[in-house]
Design a protein around this motif. Sequence first.
Motif, PDB file in Angstrom:
ATOM      1  N   GLY A 160       0.735  -1.257   0.573  1.00 33.84           N
ATOM      2  CA  GLY A 160      -0.149  -0.729  -0.366  1.00 33.84           C
ATOM      3  C   GLY A 160       0.687   1.628   0.202  1.00 33.84           C
ATOM      4  O   GLY A 160       0.457   2.151   0.310  1.00 33.84           O
ATOM      5  N   PHE A 161       1.874   1.071  -0.232  1.00 27.88           N
ATOM      6  CA  PHE A 161       3.100   2.104  -0.647  1.00 27.88           C
ATOM      7  C   PHE A 161       2.923   2.516  -2.077  1.00 27.88           C
ATOM      8  O   PHE A 161       3.196   1.840  -2.583  1.00 27.88           O
ATOM      9  CB  PHE A 161       4.144   1.673  -0.274  1.00 27.88           C
ATOM     10  CG  PHE A 161       4.497   1.713   1.425  1.00 27.88           C
ATOM     11  CD1 PHE A 161       4.013   2.536   2.370  1.00 27.88           C
ATOM     12  CD2 PHE A 161       5.445   0.550   1.809  1.00 27.88           C
ATOM     13  CE1 PHE A 161       3.912   1.933   3.270  1.00 27.88           C
ATOM     14  CE2 PHE A 161       5.310   0.305   3.513  1.00 27.88           C
ATOM     15  CZ  PHE A 161       4.900   0.997   4.519  1.00 27.88           C
ATOM     16  N   GLN A 162       2.612   3.924  -1.999  1.00 26.98           N
ATOM     17  CA  GLN A 162       2.625   4.506  -3.244  1.00 26.98           C
ATOM     18  C   GLN A 162       3.481   5.667  -3.082  1.00 26.98           C
ATOM     19  O   GLN A 162       3.762   6.992  -3.171  1.00 26.98           O
ATOM     20  CB  GLN A 162       1.203   5.249  -4.066  1.00 26.98           C
ATOM     21  CG  GLN A 162       1.027   5.082  -5.342  1.00 26.98           C
ATOM     22  CD  GLN A 162      -0.228   5.935  -5.957  1.00 26.98           C
ATOM     23  OE1 GLN A 162      -1.008   5.834  -4.782  1.00 26.98           O
ATOM     24  NE2 GLN A 162      -0.169   5.729  -7.235  1.00 26.98           N
ATOM     25  N   ILE A 163       4.798   5.725  -3.543  1.00 29.84           N
ATOM     26  CA  ILE A 163       6.581   5.672  -3.202  1.00 29.84           C
ATOM     27  C   ILE A 163       7.048   5.734  -4.727  1.00 29.84           C
ATOM     28  O   ILE A 163       7.666   4.003  -4.540  1.00 29.84           O
ATOM     29  CB  ILE A 163       7.021   5.790  -2.372  1.00 29.84           C
ATOM     30  CG1 ILE A 163       6.219   5.740  -1.053  1.00 29.84           C
ATOM     31  CG2 ILE A 163       8.399   6.649  -2.146  1.00 29.84           C
ATOM     32  CD1 ILE A 163       6.985   5.642   0.149  1.00 29.84           C
ATOM     33  N   TYR A 164       6.974   5.646  -5.782  1.00 27.93           N
ATOM     34  CA  TYR A 164       8.021   5.474  -7.026  1.00 27.93           C
ATOM     35  C   TYR A 164       9.610   6.214  -6.911  1.00 27.93           C
ATOM     36  O   TYR A 164       9.498   7.523  -6.395  1.00 27.93           O
ATOM     37  CB  TYR A 164       7.172   6.932  -8.065  1.00 27.93           C
ATOM     38  CG  TYR A 164       5.953   6.373  -8.617  1.00 27.93           C
ATOM     39  CD1 TYR A 164       5.503   5.412  -8.895  1.00 27.93           C
ATOM     40  CD2 TYR A 164       4.889   7.032  -7.839  1.00 27.93           C
ATOM     41  CE1 TYR A 164       4.488   4.719  -9.475  1.00 27.93           C
ATOM     42  CE2 TYR A 164       3.481   6.950  -7.461  1.00 27.93           C
ATOM     43  CZ  TYR A 164       3.294   5.853  -8.854  1.00 27.93           C
ATOM     44  OH  TYR A 164       2.321   4.560  -8.801  1.00 27.93           O
ATOM     45  N   PRO A 165      10.797   4.997  -7.369  1.00 26.65           N
ATOM     46  CA  PRO A 165      11.375   6.142  -7.261  1.00 26.65           C
ATOM     47  C   PRO A 165      12.621   7.354  -7.866  1.00 26.65           C
ATOM     48  O   PRO A 165      12.639   7.511  -7.501  1.00 26.65           O
ATOM     49  CB  PRO A 165      12.592   4.916  -9.245  1.00 26.65           C
ATOM     50  CG  PRO A 165      11.271   4.111  -8.502  1.00 26.65           C
ATOM     51  CD  PRO A 165       9.882   4.817  -8.449  1.00 26.65           C
TER      52      PRO A 165
END
Length: 184
Positions: A67-72
Motif C-alpha cells: 500500500g505504499f505509492q512512492i515512486y523511484p
Amino acid sequence: MAEYSTLQKDFFRESGKWLTKIEIWKRCFSPNLHYIYLFRTAQKHPKNTILGRFWRLILRHYQIKYGFQIYPETKIGEGFYLGHWGSLVINPKTKIGKNCNIAQGVTIAQANRGKNEGVPEIGNEVWIGPNAVLVGNIKIGNNVLIAPNSYVNFDVPSNSIVVGNPGQISPNENATLGYINNKI
C-alpha cells in the motif's frame, strides 16, 4: 566517520545502529523496511536499463502488496523513516529532506488548479502524523511536526507544529523533539 550508503542511513533511523548488508536483509521482514530497501535499490538504477525496469517491476509489486505509492523518481533525503506500513501516497515530483518520518495513511499530493498548483516541498526533520494530507505547491520548513489528521495546503515555516483541519500553525523551537530519533 565512515562513509555509509543512503540505505544504511535509512536503516540507522530505525535501529540506531550501523548495519551491514546482511543485517539490513534480516530487517527486511518488516514491510516498511523492506519497501525502503526496494525503493532505494530501484533509485540506484536508471529507468531505461534492464536492471532499472526489473527493480521498478519488483517495486510496483510491493507498492500494491504493502500500500505504499512512492515512486523511484521521488527525491527523498537520507534518513527516511516509514513508521508503519499501509496506505501511503507521495506524488513522484515531491521533494523530501533528510531525517523525515512519515506515518500510515499520509497523502502528499499535487494540486492541479488554483493558486497552489504544483507539489509540496518538505524540509529536513519533518514528522508527518497518520492520515495527514499535504497538497499543492507548498513549502514545509525544517523541524516541523504535522499532527495526525491535519490538512495542509499552505506554507509552514521552520520550527512549527501544525494541528487540525484546516491546519493551524503554532511556533515551537522543539517541534520534533522526541519524535525524530537516530538522526543522520
